[in-house]
Design a protein around this motif. Structure first.
Motif, mmCIF file in Angstrom:
data_model
loop_
_atom_site.group_PDB
_atom_site.id
_atom_site.type_symbol
_atom_site.label_atom_id
_atom_site.label_comp_id
_atom_site.label_asym_id
_atom_site.label_seq_id
_atom_site.Cartn_x
_atom_site.Cartn_y
_atom_site.Cartn_z
ATOM 1 N N HIS A 68 1.216 -0.554 0.241
ATOM 2 C CA HIS A 68 -0.122 -0.031 0.309
ATOM 3 C C HIS A 68 0.644 1.294 -0.108
ATOM 4 N N SER A 69 0.494 2.498 -0.647
ATOM 5 C CA SER A 69 1.716 3.467 -0.896
ATOM 6 C C SER A 69 1.161 4.056 0.306
ATOM 7 N N ASN A 70 2.588 5.616 0.579
ATOM 8 C CA ASN A 70 2.064 6.894 1.449
ATOM 9 C C ASN A 70 1.940 7.507 0.571
ATOM 10 N N LYS A 71 0.918 8.236 0.440
ATOM 11 C CA LYS A 71 1.688 9.505 -0.612
ATOM 12 C C LYS A 71 2.260 10.605 -0.003
ATOM 13 N N GLU A 72 1.760 10.618 1.898
ATOM 14 C CA GLU A 72 2.049 11.807 1.966
ATOM 15 C C GLU A 72 3.526 11.420 3.059
ATOM 16 N N LYS A 73 3.779 10.062 3.100
ATOM 17 C CA LYS A 73 5.776 9.387 4.319
ATOM 18 C C LYS A 73 6.306 9.898 2.473
ATOM 19 N N PHE A 74 5.919 9.290 1.501
ATOM 20 C CA PHE A 74 6.606 9.775 0.261
ATOM 21 C C PHE A 74 7.099 11.663 0.230
ATOM 22 N N ALA A 75 6.287 11.681 -0.204
ATOM 23 C CA ALA A 75 6.303 13.105 -0.516
ATOM 24 C C ALA A 75 7.207 14.033 0.641
ATOM 25 N N GLN A 76 7.456 13.553 1.979
ATOM 26 C CA GLN A 76 8.326 14.588 3.066
ATOM 27 C C GLN A 76 9.414 13.398 2.801
ATOM 28 N N ASP A 77 9.772 12.371 2.533
ATOM 29 C CA ASP A 77 10.851 11.402 2.250
ATOM 30 C C ASP A 77 11.736 12.200 0.872
ATOM 31 N N ASP A 97 9.366 1.528 1.135
ATOM 32 C CA ASP A 97 9.103 1.425 2.647
ATOM 33 C C ASP A 97 7.401 2.227 2.112
ATOM 34 N N ALA A 98 7.371 3.344 1.109
ATOM 35 C CA ALA A 98 6.313 3.950 0.690
ATOM 36 C C ALA A 98 5.654 3.706 -0.076
ATOM 37 N N GLY A 99 5.930 2.188 -1.076
ATOM 38 C CA GLY A 99 4.887 1.744 -1.616
ATOM 39 C C GLY A 99 5.344 2.005 -2.980
ATOM 40 N N VAL A 100 6.799 3.031 -3.295
ATOM 41 C CA VAL A 100 6.852 3.430 -4.529
ATOM 42 C C VAL A 100 7.631 2.220 -5.371
ATOM 43 N N GLU A 101 6.990 1.916 -6.654
ATOM 44 C CA GLU A 101 7.955 0.908 -7.258
ATOM 45 C C GLU A 101 8.520 1.595 -8.387
ATOM 46 N N TYR A 115 5.665 6.183 -9.248
ATOM 47 C CA TYR A 115 4.243 5.224 -9.109
ATOM 48 C C TYR A 115 4.626 4.562 -8.047
ATOM 49 N N ASP A 116 2.742 3.986 -7.814
ATOM 50 C CA ASP A 116 2.568 2.912 -7.199
ATOM 51 C C ASP A 116 3.087 1.034 -7.836
ATOM 52 N N LYS A 117 3.028 0.223 -7.040
ATOM 53 C CA LYS A 117 2.753 -1.338 -8.001
ATOM 54 C C LYS A 117 1.677 -1.076 -9.106
ATOM 55 N N HIS A 118 -0.051 -0.911 -8.779
ATOM 56 C CA HIS A 118 -0.577 -0.673 -9.295
ATOM 57 C C HIS A 118 -1.023 0.381 -10.579
ATOM 58 N N GLY A 119 0.715 1.258 -10.416
ATOM 59 C CA GLY A 119 0.397 1.895 -11.692
ATOM 60 C C GLY A 119 -0.004 3.598 -11.355
ATOM 61 N N ASN A 120 -0.694 3.820 -10.537
ATOM 62 C CA ASN A 120 -1.078 5.043 -9.716
ATOM 63 C C ASN A 120 -0.254 5.880 -9.768
ATOM 64 N N MET A 121 0.141 7.464 -9.857
ATOM 65 C CA MET A 121 0.968 8.192 -10.125
ATOM 66 C C MET A 121 0.955 8.797 -8.390
ATOM 67 N N LEU A 122 2.310 8.768 -8.059
ATOM 68 C CA LEU A 122 1.557 9.301 -6.595
ATOM 69 C C LEU A 122 2.558 10.421 -6.255
ATOM 70 N N VAL A 123 3.761 10.873 -6.866
ATOM 71 C CA VAL A 123 4.405 12.260 -6.855
ATOM 72 C C VAL A 123 4.647 12.474 -8.154
ATOM 73 N N SER A 124 4.671 13.824 -8.948
ATOM 74 C CA SER A 124 4.656 14.269 -10.066
ATOM 75 C C SER A 124 5.679 15.762 -9.921
ATOM 76 N N GLU A 125 6.602 16.019 -10.522
ATOM 77 C CA GLU A 125 7.073 17.051 -10.307
ATOM 78 C C GLU A 125 7.910 17.808 -11.378
ATOM 79 N N ASN A 126 8.422 19.391 -11.284
ATOM 80 C CA ASN A 126 8.987 19.716 -12.009
ATOM 81 C C ASN A 126 10.805 19.732 -11.803
ATOM 82 N N ILE A 127 11.646 19.579 -13.064
ATOM 83 C CA ILE A 127 12.712 19.145 -12.309
ATOM 84 C C ILE A 127 13.191 20.851 -12.629
ATOM 85 N N PRO A 128 13.487 21.096 -11.044
ATOM 86 C CA PRO A 128 14.290 21.628 -11.840
ATOM 87 C C PRO A 128 15.692 22.775 -12.252
ATOM 88 N N LEU A 129 16.139 23.864 -12.966
ATOM 89 C CA LEU A 129 17.539 24.099 -13.750
ATOM 90 C C LEU A 129 18.844 23.862 -12.315
#
Length: 131
Positions: A68-77, A97-101, A115-129
């Motif tokens: 099971h993914s934990n989006k909030e935990k992963f965002a902090q990590d 540990d946060a369920g990121v595949e 993404y998690d194991k089910h292909g769900n997007m957890l976090v998407s970010e723009n890459i800074p310069l």
């Protein structure tokens, strides 16, 4: 066409998430278009033009990806890693540990998506310069 050796050389400069933007710039110079890194063992598949691709070997012993993914935990990590507070092995363990595949970097869009194991997007970010 880029080689795994060239990519490994660029990656060797990365010490923390704070170095990631420069790494992406190095990959642009090699004509890498996108890649996916798999958290279970750290292997990555890099893609370029004309279906060119190379795959790195496993980088560490297999990690168990949480069911099971934990989006909030992963965002902090992720934030901690980007601030240079964790090294790459710790970040990968935290991601598992946060369920990121896997995460996928689209260099044309300058995004990194997790993404998690089910292909769900957890976090998407723009890459800074790089700074």
């Amino acid at each position: 066409m880029f080689t795994l050796e060239q990519i490994s050389q660029a990656h060797s400069k990365v010490k923390s998430g704070a170095d990631f933007p420069q790494y992406i710039q190095d990959l642009i110079q090699l004509d890498v278009l996108h890649y996916s890194t798999f958290v279970d063992d750290g292997h990555t598949i890099y893609f370029g033009k004309d279906n060119h691709h190379v795959q790195s070997p496993a980088k560490y012993p297999a990690l168990k990806i949480a069911g099971h993914s934990n989006k909030e935990k992963f965002a902090q990590d992720l934030k901690n890693h980007q601030q240079g507070k964790t090294d790459y092995p710790t970040f990968c363990s935290d991601a598992a540990d946060a369920g990121v595949e896997k995460w996928t970097v689209d260099i044309a869009k300058m995004t990194c998506t997790y993404y998690d194991k089910h292909g769900n997007m957890l976090v998407s970010e723009n890459i800074p310069l790089p700074k």
